[in-house]
Design a protein around this motif. Structure first.
Motif, PDB file in Angstrom:
ATOM      1  N   LYS A   1       2.523  -3.461  -9.569  1.00  0.00           N
ATOM      2  CA  LYS A   1       2.817  -3.617 -10.992  1.00  0.00           C
ATOM      3  C   LYS A   1       2.083  -2.580 -11.847  1.00  0.00           C
ATOM      4  N   LYS A   2       0.791  -2.463 -11.660  1.00  0.00           N
ATOM      5  CA  LYS A   2       0.013  -1.542 -12.493  1.00  0.00           C
ATOM      6  C   LYS A   2       0.439  -0.088 -12.313  1.00  0.00           C
ATOM      7  N   PRO A   3       0.609   0.428 -11.079  1.00  0.00           N
ATOM      8  CA  PRO A   3       1.117   1.805 -10.948  1.00  0.00           C
ATOM      9  C   PRO A   3       2.521   1.970 -11.519  1.00  0.00           C
ATOM     10  N   LEU A   4       3.348   0.936 -11.411  1.00  0.00           N
ATOM     11  CA  LEU A   4       4.700   1.016 -11.966  1.00  0.00           C
ATOM     12  C   LEU A   4       4.661   1.155 -13.482  1.00  0.00           C
TER      13      LEU A   4
ATOM     14  N   PHE B   1      13.941   3.749 -14.062  1.00  0.00           N
ATOM     15  CA  PHE B   1      12.633   3.661 -13.417  1.00  0.00           C
ATOM     16  C   PHE B   1      12.085   2.244 -13.630  1.00  0.00           C
ATOM     17  N   GLU B   2      12.726   1.297 -12.981  1.00  0.00           N
ATOM     18  CA  GLU B   2      12.345  -0.100 -13.165  1.00  0.00           C
ATOM     19  C   GLU B   2      11.862  -0.686 -11.838  1.00  0.00           C
TER      20      GLU B   2
ATOM     21  N   VAL C   1      10.151  -0.331  -6.603  1.00  0.00           N
ATOM     22  CA  VAL C   1       9.243  -1.212  -5.863  1.00  0.00           C
ATOM     23  C   VAL C   1      10.001  -2.072  -4.858  1.00  0.00           C
ATOM     24  N   THR C   2      10.736  -3.049  -5.337  1.00  0.00           N
ATOM     25  CA  THR C   2      11.298  -4.073  -4.452  1.00  0.00           C
ATOM     26  C   THR C   2      12.368  -3.547  -3.509  1.00  0.00           C
TER      27      THR C   2
ATOM     28  N   SER D   1       0.831  -1.209   0.000  1.00  0.00           N
ATOM     29  CA  SER D   1       0.000   0.000   0.000  1.00  0.00           C
ATOM     30  C   SER D   1       0.863   1.255   0.000  1.00  0.00           C
ATOM     31  N   PHE D   2       1.961   1.232   0.748  1.00  0.00           N
ATOM     32  CA  PHE D   2       2.892   2.362   0.763  1.00  0.00           C
ATOM     33  C   PHE D   2       3.502   2.576  -0.617  1.00  0.00           C
ATOM     34  N   THR D   3       3.900   1.510  -1.257  1.00  0.00           N
ATOM     35  CA  THR D   3       4.467   1.601  -2.603  1.00  0.00           C
ATOM     36  C   THR D   3       3.440   2.114  -3.600  1.00  0.00           C
ATOM     37  N   SER D   4       2.237   1.584  -3.521  1.00  0.00           N
ATOM     38  CA  SER D   4       1.173   2.015  -4.437  1.00  0.00           C
ATOM     39  C   SER D   4       0.867   3.493  -4.272  1.00  0.00           C
TER      40      SER D   4
END
Length: 301
Positions: free
Chosen positions: A207-210, A117-118, A123-124, A31-34
């Motif tokens: 994934k989708k926001p990325l 920006f990968e 993300v990870t 959720s924080f990442t999103s």
């Protein structure tokens, strides 16, 4: 009631606590990442490629003040190629600006934006992703661990001192064996549930926001290789050298035309006026001499 008591067994409680804790941790981090990826996408959506030359400072300040994307942005900024222009002084000391290359109109990058920006940088790397990936393995491993532990403890409680104690110990042994088997079932079930939940949550929240952020960055900055950029500059240099050679070749003829034009427009009228003035002066002197009847002055002229 018997099933409820079985779920109160310590090994099963440990498995359930680990399962629930992992779900909460995974949900919080995803959720924080999103949230940050959506915030980044919303900011990038306010920019267009055509006005990025004038608003680059704005996007640079925002990116530099955002710790979530600061690292990838600083590395990516070093690869940018700006549409540079040179100042040329024209007539009346007026400055005119000319682009270095006619093919480079926007801010471009010599490296694919997706390299910076990968998934790993956005993300990870923002949480303990390896731990999340190993939760299912840990849950599965807890099943055999507590199963064999319960079996070992159950064999240790069996006694053959008397018939009554033997029957009582065997009854406890069967109950322990049931709990031991149930631990494995609970552990494997929790592992499967976590795997499904983690994959779905990662795809929807990360994934989708990325992908949206990567698409926005790719639309703002065109990708041009360093070799292509140097080739474009070489072409522009050759064009400018050719124009300069043509100008030097035409310089004598242009100078001749300019000189003739200058003489015709400035020097000739001046000489005509000078001759006219001398003739008029000579006429006046002759008239004055004729009026005074002085031969010596007449002889002088």
């Amino acid at each position: 009631m018997g099933i409820f008591k079985i779920f109160l067994d310590i090994p099963i409680d440990v498995v359930l606590i680990l399962f629930v804790t992992s779900l909460i941790y995974t949900t919080q981090k995803y959720s924080f990442t999103s949230k940050n990826l959506k915030l980044l996408f919303g900011f990038l959506s306010n920019f267009k490629k055509t006005d990025l030359n004038f608003r680059f400072k704005e996007i640079d300040e925002w990116m530099s003040n955002n710790p979530y994307v600061l690292g990838p942005w600083m590395e990516f900024k070093n690869t940018l190629v700006f549409s540079e222009s040179i100042a040329l002084k024209g007539q009346n000391n007026n400055l005119t600006y000319k682009e270095v290359s006619s093919t480079i109109q926007y801010i471009q990058t010599t490296v694919d934006p997706l390299y910076f920006f990968e998934e790993d940088s956005l993300v990870t790397s923002k949480f303990n992703y390896k731990f999340i990936q190993s939760v299912s393995t840990i849950l599965t491993g807890c099943g055999p661990l507590f199963t064999f532990l319960n079996i070992a403890l159950a064999f240790g409680k069996v006694t053959f001192e008397s018939q009554e104690k033997t029957l009582a110990s065997l009854s406890g042994f069967i109950g322990s064996m049931q709990t031991a088997a149930l631990v494995s079932v609970v552990a494997v079930s929790c592992s499967l549930i976590f795997i499904v939940f983690e994959r779905l949550a990662y795809n929807n929240l990360c994934k989708k926001p990325l992908y949206a952020v990567q698409s926005a960055v790719s639309k703002l900055f065109d990708n041009i290789s360093s070799e292509k950029f140097l080739l474009e500059l070489l072409k522009e240099t050759k064009i400018q050298n050719n124009a300069l050679q043509n100008m030097v070749a035409d310089l004598p003829e242009n100078f001749k035309v300019a000189l003739n034009s200058g003489i015709a427009s400035n020097l000739v009228p001046y000489l005509e006026n000078l001759i006219y003035g001398m003739n008029l002066l000579n006429k006046n002197i002759k008239e004055a001499i004729a009026a005074n009847k002085k031969d010596d002055v007449d002889d002088l002229f």
